[in-house]
Design an enzyme around this catalytic site. Structure first.
Site, PDB file in Angstrom:
ATOM      1  N   CYS A 178      26.002 -34.315  31.968  1.00 35.44           N
ATOM      2  CA  CYS A 178      25.964 -35.411  30.993  1.00 35.44           C
ATOM      3  C   CYS A 178      26.756 -36.648  31.409  1.00 35.44           C
ATOM      4  O   CYS A 178      26.193 -37.720  31.580  1.00 35.44           O
ATOM      5  CB  CYS A 178      26.495 -34.916  29.648  1.00 35.44           C
TER       6      CYS A 178
HETATM    7  N1  LIG Z   1      23.892 -29.042  29.162  1.00 38.82           N
HETATM    8  C1  LIG Z   1      24.540 -29.671  28.204  1.00 38.82           C
HETATM    9  O1  LIG Z   1      25.674 -29.309  27.905  1.00 38.82           O
HETATM   10  C2  LIG Z   1      23.924 -30.824  27.436  1.00 38.82           C
HETATM   11  C3  LIG Z   1      24.647 -31.377  26.389  1.00 38.82           C
HETATM   12  C4  LIG Z   1      24.096 -32.405  25.648  1.00 38.82           C
HETATM   13  C5  LIG Z   1      22.837 -32.890  25.970  1.00 38.82           C
HETATM   14  N2  LIG Z   1      22.120 -32.365  27.011  1.00 38.82           N
HETATM   15  C6  LIG Z   1      20.799 -32.901  27.255  1.00 38.82           C
HETATM   16  O2  LIG Z   1      19.827 -31.942  26.870  1.00 38.82           O
HETATM   17  C7  LIG Z   1      18.688 -32.019  27.721  1.00 38.82           C
HETATM   18  C8  LIG Z   1      18.413 -30.672  28.360  1.00 38.82           C
HETATM   19  O3  LIG Z   1      19.539 -30.340  29.182  1.00 38.82           O
HETATM   20  P1  LIG Z   1      19.874 -28.868  29.633  1.00 38.82           P
HETATM   21  O4  LIG Z   1      21.266 -28.898  30.126  1.00 38.82           O
HETATM   22  O5  LIG Z   1      19.503 -27.897  28.583  1.00 38.82           O
HETATM   23  O6  LIG Z   1      18.865 -28.715  30.871  1.00 38.82           O
HETATM   24  P2  LIG Z   1      18.455 -27.378  31.633  1.00 38.82           P
HETATM   25  O7  LIG Z   1      18.031 -27.793  32.993  1.00 38.82           O
HETATM   26  O8  LIG Z   1      19.498 -26.327  31.456  1.00 38.82           O
HETATM   27  O9  LIG Z   1      17.176 -26.869  30.822  1.00 38.82           O
HETATM   28  C9  LIG Z   1      15.986 -27.570  30.763  1.00 38.82           C
HETATM   29  C10 LIG Z   1      14.835 -26.559  30.730  1.00 38.82           C
HETATM   30  O10 LIG Z   1      13.625 -27.275  30.572  1.00 38.82           O
HETATM   31  C11 LIG Z   1      12.627 -26.645  31.345  1.00 38.82           C
HETATM   32  N3  LIG Z   1      11.553 -27.608  31.551  1.00 38.82           N
HETATM   33  C12 LIG Z   1      11.495 -28.642  32.418  1.00 38.82           C
HETATM   34  N4  LIG Z   1      10.338 -29.299  32.276  1.00 38.82           N
HETATM   35  C13 LIG Z   1       9.655 -28.685  31.288  1.00 38.82           C
HETATM   36  C14 LIG Z   1       8.384 -28.908  30.688  1.00 38.82           C
HETATM   37  N5  LIG Z   1       7.592 -29.923  31.068  1.00 38.82           N
HETATM   38  N6  LIG Z   1       8.003 -28.062  29.714  1.00 38.82           N
HETATM   39  C15 LIG Z   1       8.800 -27.034  29.330  1.00 38.82           C
HETATM   40  N7  LIG Z   1      10.006 -26.783  29.863  1.00 38.82           N
HETATM   41  C16 LIG Z   1      10.418 -27.592  30.838  1.00 38.82           C
HETATM   42  C17 LIG Z   1      13.364 -26.195  32.586  1.00 38.82           C
HETATM   43  O11 LIG Z   1      12.677 -25.159  33.254  1.00 38.82           O
HETATM   44  C18 LIG Z   1      14.701 -25.721  31.986  1.00 38.82           C
HETATM   45  O12 LIG Z   1      14.654 -24.360  31.624  1.00 38.82           O
HETATM   46  C19 LIG Z   1      18.997 -33.144  28.709  1.00 38.82           C
HETATM   47  O13 LIG Z   1      18.485 -34.339  28.206  1.00 38.82           O
HETATM   48  C20 LIG Z   1      20.495 -33.211  28.690  1.00 38.82           C
HETATM   49  O14 LIG Z   1      20.971 -34.491  29.051  1.00 38.82           O
HETATM   50  C21 LIG Z   1      22.654 -31.320  27.746  1.00 38.82           C
END
Ligand SMILES: NC(=O)c1ccc[n+]([C@@H]2O[C@H](COP(=O)([O-])OP(=O)(O)OC[C@H]3O[C@@H](n4cnc5c(N)ncnc54)[C@H](O)[C@@H]3O)[C@@H](O)[C@H]2O)c1
Length: 447
Positions: free
Chosen positions: A278
């Site tokens: 992030c």
């Molecule tokens: N990790 C954190 O602590 C956190 C905190 C706040 C916000 N975010 C935000 O949340 C969002 C997701 O982050 P994350 O950390 O969970 O990512 P991540 O990479 O852990 O998970 C994302 C998932 O989406 C899947 N994916 C990708 N393309 C896809 C599609 N077209 N259809 C279905 N699934 C698909 C991937 O295989 C993966 O499992 C991002 O925008 C991130 O900035 C993350």
């Protein structure tokens, strides 16, 4: 009752009575804990991901996210409230659809919305009247209304009457023992009053507090503001660290004393650089969007510059200490980097400065190994392909003693710091962990 109010009324009732089915797209750090919180509140949840390995693991009741235990996952599957699939046809059965896919930066550090766009197109292929579609991925103000809604309206259905669109930012804090998805207040917004009302009742069921705001763009800005605030404040203490170090003042002692002020001060701590998915990335979503308005984002860019200079500063301090204290050049030294994850007690190495530290030490001719109890092997990464497959070394007294220096990059709690102190020739501590444990010694320097 006209068609518009009946679409809203029917969905509203389904949410109130927990008979709505929720679809969570993207079962990663954000999506999987959210799916569990929503299932626990009584909704049937289908999880969707394009990665078949994740679905195989979940079917086997194996969680790959620290915040979700195998027991919690098993409980929701056994209760019939959670299942997962790679087949997006199931989206047609979902009343509420939440998008939790990645929003990284491109090579040129511009927003990469390809995952959000691809997911919106998958939803559009199955969109029907009476659905609420929510974006949770972090992004610049305008994405939900200008991209997600526009793709969905390409079907001919209209937001605000046929279907509803909202945004709710994620505030997950990996490794935090005090707060989890259900207890962190959740900001919600919608395209129109009915969408907002649906957002309040859906999230109100799953989390303890909802914080409604007036538009999707405002909610998108809230998330960026939170992360920019952290990035700028971390940069500030990193800058103060370098200045105070030159003056012989310990920045951690300064912060500990400053934070006794009961108002107007909030402690942030220096470190070897920013990490995680992030803070190093999200601020640049706003920088990119601001260009459209011909407005500079100087704070954001300055913070980025200072924070990304930290790994090189730390290796500079390491080289200086090796030189002055051991008469040894970094290019002839073996260094153990302690901690590969970007923060303590988690296994996440995304954007971790430890990878950059290893790279810089080796660029300067040194040899670097690492130890991390949570990361046994370096997985493939886009930026650090040369490090792929390297393994965490065992932290025995003999192994520690064989290195010219140990560089503490991450202060995991489970490290035996006393054994480290007793056996290392030289320690560079970027987290102040040894001082905090009362383990100061002559062969420890802070950086
Ligand atoms: N990790 C954190 O602590 C956190 C905190 C706040 C916000 N975010 C935000 O949340 C969002 C997701 O982050 P994350 O950390 O969970 O990512 P991540 O990479 O852990 O998970 C994302 C998932 O989406 C899947 N994916 C990708 N393309 C896809 C599609 N077209 N259809 C279905 N699934 C698909 C991937 O295989 C993966 O499992 C991002 O925008 C991130 O900035 C993350």
């Amino acid at each position: 009752m006209d068609a518009r109010s009946s679409t809203f009324g029917t969905l509203s009732k389904k949410i109130e009575t927990r008979t709505a089915r929720a679809g969570i797209i993207g079962l990663g750090y954000v999506g999987l804990p959210l799916a569990m919180a929503v299932a626990r509140s009584g909704f049937a949840v289908t999880g969707f991901d394009i990665d078949p390995k994740k679905i195989v693991a979940l079917d086997a009741r194996r969680s790959y996210i620290d915040a979700v235990t195998n027991e919690a996952l098993t409980a929701e599957i056994d209760a019939g409230r959670f299942s997962s699939t790679t087949d997006f046809a199931g989206l047609a059965d979902c009343d509420v659809i939440v998008i939790c896919v990645p929003t990284p930066l491109t090579k040129h550090r511009d927003p990469d919305l390809s995952f959000v766009e691809a997911t919106s197109r998958s939803i559009a292929a199955h969109l029907r009247p009476g659905q609420l579609v929510v974006l949770e991925s972090t992004t610049y103000p305008g994405t939900t209304d200008d991209i997600v809604k526009v793709i969905l309206e390409g079907t001919g259905l209209k937001s605000g009457s046929d279907f509803f669109v909202g945004f709710s930012p994620e505030r997950e804090d990996p490794g935090n023992q005090h707060y989890h998805t259900a207890t962190i207040p959740k900001v919600v917004a919608g395209d129109g009053m009915q969408a907002l009302s649906l957002m309040k009742s859906f999230y109100g069921a799953a989390v303890s507090t909802v914080v409604p705001v007036s538009s999707n763009a405002t909610a998108e800005a809230v998330k960026l503001t939170e992360n920019i605030f952290r990035s700028v404040n971390i940069a500030l203490v990193n800058e103060l660290k370098t200045v105070y170090a030159a003056m012989g003042i310990d920045v951690w002692e300064v912060i500990d004393a400053a934070k006794t002020k009961p108002f107007g001060y909030m402690p942030f701590y220096p470190g070897p650089g920013l990490g995680g998915h992030c803070i190093p990335i999200d601020p640049f979503y706003l920088t990119w969007k601001s260009r459209e308005y011909e407005l500079p984002t100087r704070f954001i860019e300055l913070a980025g510059e200072i924070n990304s200079a930290m790994p090189r500063y730390v290796v500079g301090k390491l080289a200086e200490a090796l030189d002055v204290r051991a008469g040894k050049a970094l290019s002839r030294s073996r260094v153990l980097v302690l901690g590969l994850a970007y923060k303590k007690n988690v296994a996440d190495i995304r954007e971790s400065p430890s990878l950059r530290l290893i790279e810089i030490i080796e660029e300067r001719g040194g040899k670097a190994d690492y130890h991390d109890p949570f990361v046994t092997e370096i997985p493939p990464t886009r930026e650090y392909q040369a490090l792929k497959g390297r393994q965490s070394i065992d932290l025995t007294p003999e192994a520690i003693a064989a290195y010219d220096a140990v560089l503490i990059a991450t202060d995991h709690d489970m490290i035996d710091y006393l054994t480290l102190l007793e056996n290392a020739k030289l320690i560079v501590d970027t987290r102040n962990v040894l001082s905090r444990l009362g383990l100061s010694a002559d062969h420890v320097i802070k950086a």
